[in-house]
Design a protein around this motif. Structure first.
Motif, PDB file in Angstrom:
ATOM      1  N   TYR A  33       2.689  -0.262   5.790  1.00 28.10           N
ATOM      2  CA  TYR A  33       2.058  -1.319   4.958  1.00 28.10           C
ATOM      3  C   TYR A  33       2.401  -2.646   5.279  1.00 28.10           C
ATOM      4  N   TYR A  35       2.275  -6.591   3.369  1.00 27.26           N
ATOM      5  CA  TYR A  35       2.676  -7.141   2.133  1.00 27.26           C
ATOM      6  C   TYR A  35       2.813  -8.815   2.807  1.00 27.26           C
ATOM      7  N   GLN A  37       4.669 -11.808   0.322  1.00 23.29           N
ATOM      8  CA  GLN A  37       4.852 -12.925  -0.770  1.00 23.29           C
ATOM      9  C   GLN A  37       5.214 -14.055  -0.945  1.00 23.29           C
ATOM     10  N   GLY A  42       4.782 -11.273  -6.904  1.00 25.99           N
ATOM     11  CA  GLY A  42       5.675 -10.284  -6.461  1.00 25.99           C
ATOM     12  C   GLY A  42       4.468  -9.730  -5.351  1.00 25.99           C
ATOM     13  N   PRO A  43       4.676  -9.294  -3.928  1.00 23.79           N
ATOM     14  CA  PRO A  43       4.236  -8.471  -2.764  1.00 23.79           C
ATOM     15  C   PRO A  43       2.483  -8.729  -3.452  1.00 23.79           C
ATOM     16  N   PHE A  45      -1.147  -7.205  -1.736  1.00 23.76           N
ATOM     17  CA  PHE A  45      -1.257  -6.477  -0.420  1.00 23.76           C
ATOM     18  C   PHE A  45      -1.899  -6.498   0.445  1.00 23.76           C
ATOM     19  N   TYR A  48      -3.128  -1.708   4.829  1.00 23.17           N
ATOM     20  CA  TYR A  48      -1.907  -0.418   4.954  1.00 23.17           C
ATOM     21  C   TYR A  48      -2.923   0.060   6.496  1.00 23.17           C
ATOM     22  N   LEU A  91       5.870  -9.079   4.490  1.00 22.67           N
ATOM     23  CA  LEU A  91       7.151  -8.105   4.238  1.00 22.67           C
ATOM     24  C   LEU A  91       6.360  -7.405   4.482  1.00 22.67           C
ATOM     25  N   TYR A 100       4.325   7.856  -1.508  1.00 23.94           N
ATOM     26  CA  TYR A 100       5.060   7.676  -2.352  1.00 23.94           C
ATOM     27  C   TYR A 100       6.285   6.991  -2.058  1.00 23.94           C
ATOM     28  N   GLU A 101       7.486   6.804  -1.935  1.00 24.70           N
ATOM     29  CA  GLU A 101       7.876   4.963  -2.199  1.00 24.70           C
ATOM     30  C   GLU A 101       7.724   4.666  -0.721  1.00 24.70           C
ATOM     31  N   GLN A 102       8.063   3.562  -0.800  1.00 25.98           N
ATOM     32  CA  GLN A 102       8.303   2.679   0.816  1.00 25.98           C
ATOM     33  C   GLN A 102       9.175   2.101   1.200  1.00 25.98           C
ATOM     34  N   PHE A 104      10.797  -1.231   2.513  1.00 22.83           N
ATOM     35  CA  PHE A 104      10.491  -2.508   3.185  1.00 22.83           C
ATOM     36  C   PHE A 104      11.848  -2.791   3.917  1.00 22.83           C
ATOM     37  N   GLY A 105      11.025  -4.090   4.725  1.00 24.27           N
ATOM     38  CA  GLY A 105      11.940  -4.592   5.479  1.00 24.27           C
ATOM     39  C   GLY A 105      12.233  -5.890   5.234  1.00 24.27           C
ATOM     40  N   PRO A 106      13.191  -6.714   5.887  1.00 26.31           N
ATOM     41  CA  PRO A 106      14.030  -8.164   5.385  1.00 26.31           C
ATOM     42  C   PRO A 106      12.549  -9.119   5.158  1.00 26.31           C
TER      43      PRO A 106
END
Lengths: 113, 114
Positions: A33, A35, A37, A42-43, A45, A48, A91, A100-102, A104-106
């Motif tokens: 994904y 995103y 920000q 918030g991030p 979208f 994907y 991001l 399910y959960e993602q 994230f990179g920095p």
């Protein structure tokens, strides 16, 4: 193990230039994904990928934005003719299963001057 | 359309006190709900999720969240706050009928006062 990595960490570019942002997901994660920000938000979208194909690109703001994932692993977000409004932290996240959960990179902080 | 709301921009709590960060959601189908935390100059970290099952979900760092279907809420809680819990917290939701995007709230900044 290695997490999601993004390069560069910071990118400053002039208005009108082209930029590429890279994401290396966690090995074996099929979903990826992107995103955006902005400060105080918030991030948001963007796009994907499931494997090599873009399953949903409805969040890309306009046709100046494009992303690829040619081999189903590394992804590149490409922005043409950058504008000052494109300045944000971009991001990337990957997931072993798309429901399910993602992880994230920095992020890459993009500044368009 | 799916959406999530975090009504508080900032929450201040004294160290050692219980904390609650609020989240409400809107989806057409059953929700998948998530909490993420963002520390300064670091990426978002997954805290916990609700997919199905018990309404009280336990996650990382002593956090838990309570799913309330009738109130469409998924508030984040911790019995005793630590100064190190100070960060930006994001609630997120995915509709079980949508195979793609997760929608994030705008975030709540949590300040734990020593």
């Amino acid at each position: 193990g290695a997490g999601v990595s993004q390069t560069p960490s910071n990118k400053v570019t002039e208005k009108g230039k082209y930029v590429e942002l890279r994401c290396d997901p966690i090995s074996g994660h099929t979903a990826l994904y992107w995103y955006r920000q902005s400060l105080g938000q918030g991030p948001e979208f963007l796009i994907y990928f499931q494997g090599t194909g873009a399953a949903d690109d409805s969040g890309l703001p306009n046709d100046r934005f494009f992303a690829v994932r040619p081999e189903g692993s590394v992804s590149t977000l490409k922005i043409q003719r950058t504008e000052r409004g494109d300045s944000a932290v971009y991001l990337c996240a990957s997931s072993p299963r798309r429901t399910y959960e993602q992880y994230f990179g920095p992020g890459t902080r993009l500044t368009v001057t | 359309a799916q959406s999530v709301a975090q009504p508080e921009d900032q929450v201040n709590v004294a160290e050692g006190n219980p904390l609650t960060v609020k989240c409400t959601y809107s989806v057409s189908g059953n929700p998948y709900l998530f909490w993420y935390v963002q520390y300064p100059n670091r990426g978002l970290q997954f805290l916990l999720k609700y997919i199905t099952g018990d309404n009280l979900v336990k996650g990382s760092y002593g956090f838990e969240a309570e799913f309330n279907k009738s109130q469409t809420s998924f508030h984040l809680k911790k019995p005793s706050a630590l100064v190190s819990d100070s960060a930006l917290y994001f609630c997120a939701v995915r509709d079980e009928n949508r195979d793609d995007k997760i929608i994030f709230g705008k975030g709540t900044r949590l300040h734990i006062l020593p």
